[in-house]
Motif scaffolding. Structure first.
Motif, PDB file in Angstrom:
ATOM      1  N   ARG A   9       0.828  -1.214   0.000  1.00  0.00           N
ATOM      2  CA  ARG A   9       0.000   0.000   0.000  1.00  0.00           C
ATOM      3  C   ARG A   9       0.861   1.263   0.000  1.00  0.00           C
ATOM      4  NH1 ARG A   9      -5.163  -1.339  -1.478  1.00  0.00           N
ATOM      5  NH2 ARG A   9      -5.789  -3.223  -0.382  1.00  0.00           N
ATOM      6  N   CYS A  11       1.572   3.498   2.280  1.00  0.00           N
ATOM      7  CA  CYS A  11       0.818   4.636   2.813  1.00  0.00           C
ATOM      8  C   CYS A  11       1.694   5.860   3.068  1.00  0.00           C
ATOM      9  CB  CYS A  11       0.154   4.247   4.134  1.00  0.00           C
ATOM     10  SG  CYS A  11      -1.174   3.055   3.978  1.00  0.00           S
ATOM     11  N   ARG A  15       2.769   6.144  11.526  1.00  0.00           N
ATOM     12  CA  ARG A  15       1.821   5.326  12.285  1.00  0.00           C
ATOM     13  C   ARG A  15       1.947   5.494  13.799  1.00  0.00           C
ATOM     14  NH1 ARG A  15       2.154  -0.500  10.070  1.00  0.00           N
ATOM     15  NH2 ARG A  15       0.964  -0.895  11.969  1.00  0.00           N
ATOM     16  N   GLY A  20      -2.618   3.632   9.451  1.00  0.00           N
ATOM     17  CA  GLY A  20      -2.358   3.354   8.048  1.00  0.00           C
ATOM     18  C   GLY A  20      -3.599   2.801   7.368  1.00  0.00           C
ATOM     19  N   PHE A  21      -3.466   2.400   6.106  1.00  0.00           N
ATOM     20  CA  PHE A  21      -4.563   1.738   5.394  1.00  0.00           C
ATOM     21  C   PHE A  21      -5.024   0.517   6.178  1.00  0.00           C
ATOM     22  CE2 PHE A  21      -6.402  -1.250   2.438  1.00  0.00           C
ATOM     23  CZ  PHE A  21      -7.168  -0.469   1.599  1.00  0.00           C
ATOM     24  N   ASN A  58      -4.050  -5.200   5.617  1.00  0.00           N
ATOM     25  CA  ASN A  58      -3.759  -4.372   4.450  1.00  0.00           C
ATOM     26  C   ASN A  58      -4.602  -4.759   3.240  1.00  0.00           C
ATOM     27  OD1 ASN A  58      -2.511  -6.778   3.773  1.00  0.00           O
ATOM     28  ND2 ASN A  58      -0.550  -5.871   3.244  1.00  0.00           N
ATOM     29  N   HIS A 105       1.568  -5.920   8.627  1.00  0.00           N
ATOM     30  CA  HIS A 105       1.637  -4.509   9.016  1.00  0.00           C
ATOM     31  C   HIS A 105       2.351  -4.301  10.349  1.00  0.00           C
ATOM     32  CE1 HIS A 105      -2.092  -6.440  10.173  1.00  0.00           C
ATOM     33  NE2 HIS A 105      -2.247  -5.594  11.166  1.00  0.00           N
TER      34      HIS A 105
END
Length: 294
Positions: A9, A11, A15, A20-21, A58, A105
């Protein structure tokens, strides 16, 4: 984490202060840690797999069975030290391995937690949707013993429609090659428990047996012969599947047999199949923060 690019992604958000996404900050958020008895036999064994379910994701799969944690972010934030202690507690409970579910993630935090887990003596499994970056995988190289990617799609249109990831195949296919480079084919102990290697999962979607066959074709043509494949029939319409009538049902016996017959036609010899009664909500864990106290 300050300019997050850990997954495809990219982003690039901080964070520490912004989600994030994936829907989460940089502190690990966990929904459950327990002895999982319903994984592949070489993973669950007799005692169970020491499974840690991470919150956030994600991907945005409209049919996600674990949507409570992947899309609604149920869970509890824990420190790196606490995460390490969770691994050790599961080991003390007799877990055959530490099974990190949806870890992508949190790769940075997982790396740190494993580096301080000097007393951890059982294999570590990276249980992922395969939507990874090569850099993210290299970050955990040498700390992960077994990779368990779910290779979901080969067509961009399918990946985009159902998971919001048009470039899924590009990322997943390269990531799986990197996983194999790191750990090779499966190695088992005297009790048949996997200690190292790659097993590729594939969840068959209703109406998409043709795409599943293409996934098998890709694996056959691009990966070594010692690959193990787990063909999953457990699809159960959950979350927002009701908004997509074409996948708002389970797969049929004919659909599963079509993919299974193609598996054998291609000459695959190693893998796992599922009984169709595995497509039941009773096999979906309750994300009740079990294993996070103490």
């Amino acid at each position: 984490m300050e300019i997050c690019g850990i997954c495809p992604r990219q982003c690039k958000v901080d964070r520490k202060v912004e989600k994030g996404f994936c829907g989460v900050y940089d502190t690990p958020k966990v929904a459950k840690a327990f002895l999982h008895k319903w994984e592949e036999p070489c993973i669950s064994g007799t005692n169970g797999s020491g499974t840690v379910f991470f919150s956030g994701c994600n991907l945005k799969c409209v049919f996600c069975q674990n949507y409570n944690i992947s899309q609604e972010y149920v869970g509890k934030e824990v420190s790196i030290e606490k995460l390490s202690n969770i691994y050790l507690k599961l080991q003390q409970m007799g877990a055959h391995n530490i099974n990190l579910v949806n870890p992508t993630h949190y790769a940075v935090q997982i790396k740190k937690s494993l580096e301080i887990s000097s007393n951890l003596k059982i294999p570590v499994i990276y249980n992922t949707n395969a939507y990874e970056t090569i850099d993210g995988l290299k970050m955990v190289e040498g700390l992960v013993d077994v990779y368990l990617p779910d290779f979901k799609y080969i067509e961009d249109s399918t990946a985009s429609k159902y998971s919001g990831a048009k470039n899924y195949f590009e990322a997943a296919s390269e990531s799986i090659k990197e996983m194999y480079r790191q750990v090779g084919g499966p190695v088992f102990d005297e009790n048949g428990i996997i200690t190292r290697g790659l097993i590729i999962r594939h969840l068959i979607l209703p109406g998409f047996s043709g795409e599943s066959m293409k996934v098998l074709d890709y694996i056959k043509n691009n990966l070594p012969d010692d690959i193990y494949i787990s063909l999953m029939s457990q699809y159960t319409p959950c979350y927002r599947a009701e908004n997509y009538p074409e996948i708002n049902r389970g797969i049929t016996r004919r659909e599963y047999d079509k993919v299974l017959n193609h598996f054998f036609k291609l000459g695959f010899e190693n893998g796992y199949i599922q009984e169709r009664d595995s497509a039941s909500c009773e096999y979906i864990p309750q994300f009740d923060l079990e294993g996070l106290d103490g």
